[in-house]
Design a protein around this motif. Structure first.
Motif, short mmCIF file in Angstrom:
data_model
loop_
_atom_site.label_atom_id
_atom_site.label_comp_id
_atom_site.label_asym_id
_atom_site.label_seq_id
_atom_site.Cartn_x
_atom_site.Cartn_y
_atom_site.Cartn_z
N ASN A 52 25.25 0.59 2.20
CA ASN A 52 25.00 1.98 2.58
C ASN A 52 26.28 2.80 2.62
OD1 ASN A 52 26.01 0.75 4.92
ND2 ASN A 52 24.90 2.14 6.26
N ASP A 54 27.19 4.98 0.53
CA ASP A 54 26.92 6.33 0.05
C ASP A 54 26.10 7.09 1.09
OD1 ASP A 54 26.31 8.63 -1.26
OD2 ASP A 54 25.23 7.70 -2.91
N ASP A 55 26.71 8.06 1.74
CA ASP A 55 26.02 8.81 2.80
C ASP A 55 24.86 9.66 2.28
OD1 ASP A 55 27.62 7.81 4.80
OD2 ASP A 55 29.06 9.45 4.73
N SER A 56 24.79 9.85 0.96
CA SER A 56 23.73 10.69 0.42
C SER A 56 22.39 9.95 0.35
CB SER A 56 24.11 11.18 -0.98
OG SER A 56 24.18 10.10 -1.90
N SER A 57 22.40 8.65 0.53
CA SER A 57 21.18 7.85 0.46
C SER A 57 20.75 7.43 1.86
CB SER A 57 21.41 6.60 -0.39
OG SER A 57 21.77 6.95 -1.71
N PRO A 58 19.46 7.16 2.07
CA PRO A 58 19.01 6.67 3.38
C PRO A 58 19.75 5.39 3.77
CG PRO A 58 17.14 7.27 2.01
CD PRO A 58 18.34 7.31 1.12
N ASN A 59 20.08 5.29 5.03
CA ASN A 59 20.80 4.13 5.55
C ASN A 59 19.80 2.99 5.79
OD1 ASN A 59 22.18 2.21 7.01
ND2 ASN A 59 23.01 3.63 8.52
N GLN A 63 17.04 2.59 8.77
CA GLN A 63 15.64 2.81 8.44
C GLN A 63 14.78 1.56 8.59
OE1 GLN A 63 14.26 5.70 7.91
NE2 GLN A 63 16.12 6.92 7.78
N GLU A 342 6.27 4.00 0.01
CA GLU A 342 7.15 5.17 0.02
C GLU A 342 7.11 5.85 1.38
OE1 GLU A 342 6.50 9.19 -2.18
OE2 GLU A 342 7.62 7.88 -3.57
N ARG A 349 13.02 14.09 1.19
CA ARG A 349 13.17 13.24 0.01
C ARG A 349 12.48 11.90 0.24
NH1 ARG A 349 19.24 12.61 -1.63
NH2 ARG A 349 19.43 12.23 0.62
N PHE A 351 11.75 7.85 -0.16
CA PHE A 351 12.45 6.60 -0.42
C PHE A 351 11.51 5.47 -0.05
CE2 PHE A 351 13.45 7.86 3.89
CZ PHE A 351 13.40 6.69 4.63
#
Length: 402
Positions: A52, A54-59, A63, A342, A349, A351
């Motif tokens: 994780n 990349d802060d732009s993606s869900p952690n 999650q 999903e 967004r 995921f």
């Protein structure tokens, strides 16, 4: 569908993945799970590694064990914060905690106190090493308390290896989460029958030992540890892995060796192996296992994985390719069963998250929503549990809510 935990309220005072993962399962299956966090938040929120970065993606570390919950911040270092927690616990069916015994005692949130306030409460402690014993007060993540201490790492590391086998992320945390959720269901069932609450303990050490049950039972009985089986010397050559021409692996799991051997020889294009005196029956294949495995190595090494998928498509024995995570995510078997549903994040967004391995009435389990923002539901929870706005304002002014 009404989930099996519908109508159950869970108060969670826990961090990281092991115990919160159980709360996530129960939330997916209908429970109202209230995650009580310090004003600084569950430290899992700040965890960063290669999965994780990349802060732009869900952690995923946030999650996976926290989806579908409501979050309230309470400063449990204050008397007013503890009073608020006790008041919340009076409304609950289940209390989950991963706090160590000394911390629970210092805060005054041990089982005796909470169950005195709410005798029907199911009080659940998740620990690294077990409820009692010399390590009861020690912290323990799964890679230490289960992977290493339960003998798993030693079992999976070849003698003389340059480095030990490494545990995948949260490997035993999530197995332990399933154990906690199952134990809660049992305790609730008992409560329905007998009208009484319970204290439940699940440990990472115990979870790890359960997975190594045959080896540990053999050693405890004086039979010695089951030997490590390396692929070039396994007792049954068709319970083994074989490398393909494109450097992939096929895993054969044909426990009834005599039943499947002739058919396998046909589908792999080596019918002569079935009538070879050395391999004609299970006893012969065991005595001549090194040669038999070598023959299969040579055969499987001649075709690619996709070619073997086609050749083995009608084979009645059990087998699988060693899948990459990308292949798992793209699998129609996964999609058809709803194993990777999903979720729509707070930012709108979508995921995907893995569903719990339970389905009821043919309906896949689905996350109730994403993990909450820190303290996102503080006022909502307090109002639901009987506070009025004046009381909430006092808690705000005293700094109890962060």
């Amino acid at each position: 569908m009404i989930g099996p935990f519908d109508g159950v309220r869970v108060i969670e005072v826990a961090a990281w993945t092991f115990v919160p993962g159980a709360g996530a399962i129960m939330a997916d299956l209908g429970a109202d799970v209230i995650k009580v966090e310090p004003p600084t938040g569950d430290p899992q929120r700040a965890l960063r590694n290669a999965l994780n970065a990349d802060d732009s993606s869900p952690n995923p570390f946030l999650q996976v064990p926290n989806r579908g919950k409501r979050s309230i911040t309470l400063d449990l270092r204050s008397e007013a914060g503890i009073d608020a927690l006790l008041r919340l616990a009076k409304t609950a069916d289940v209390f989950l905690t991963s706090y160590l015994p000394k911390v629970r005692a210092k805060l005054g949130i041990d089982a005796e106190r909470l169950r005195a306030e709410n005798p029907r409460l199911i009080y659940v402690r998740g620990s690294g090493w077990g409820r009692i014993g010399p390590m009861a007060d020690a912290g323990g993540f799964d890679s230490a308390a289960a992977w290493s201490a339960a003998g798993v790492q030693n079992k999976l590391t070849a003698p003389g290896a340059a480095e030990p086998a490494a545990q995948p992320a949260a490997f035993f945390d999530l197995q332990g989460s399933s154990a906690i959720a199952g134990a809660v269901a049992m305790a609730l069932f008992r409560r329905e029958r007998r009208g009484e609450g319970a204290e439940v303990d699940v440990s990472l050490l115990g979870t790890g030992m359960w997975t190594m049950g045959p080896d540990l039972a053999a050693v405890a009985a004086g039979s010695g540890e089951l030997p490590r089986q390396y692929r070039h010397q396994v007792a049954n050559p068709i319970v083994n892995t074989y490398r393909t021409a494109d450097d992939r692996w096929i895993n054969l799991v044909c426990l009834q060796s005599d039943r499947y051997w002739p058919e396998l020889c046909e589908v792999i294009g080596r019918p002569e192996l079935a009538t070879d005196d050395r391999f004609a029956d299970m006893a012969g294949r065991y005595v001549n296992r090194a040669v038999c495995i070598a023959e299969l190595d040579a055969t499987f090494g001649q075709r690619t994985l996709e070619q073997w998928r086609a050749a083995l498509a009608g084979f009645s024995g059990v087998w699988s390719a060693a899948a990459t995570f990308e292949e798992v995510c793209d699998s129609p078997q996964v999609a058809d069963n709803g194993f990777l549903p999903e979720v729509v994040g707070a930012d709108g967004r979508p995921f995907n998250l893995v569903a719990p391995p339970y389905q009821f009435d043919g309906v896949p389990s689905t996350p109730a929503g994403p993990a909450p923002e820190l303290g996102q539901h503080t006022e909502e929870i307090l109002l639901d549990c009987g506070w009025d706005w004046d009381e909430i304002s006092v808690l705000r002014e005293e700094g109890v809510l962060g």
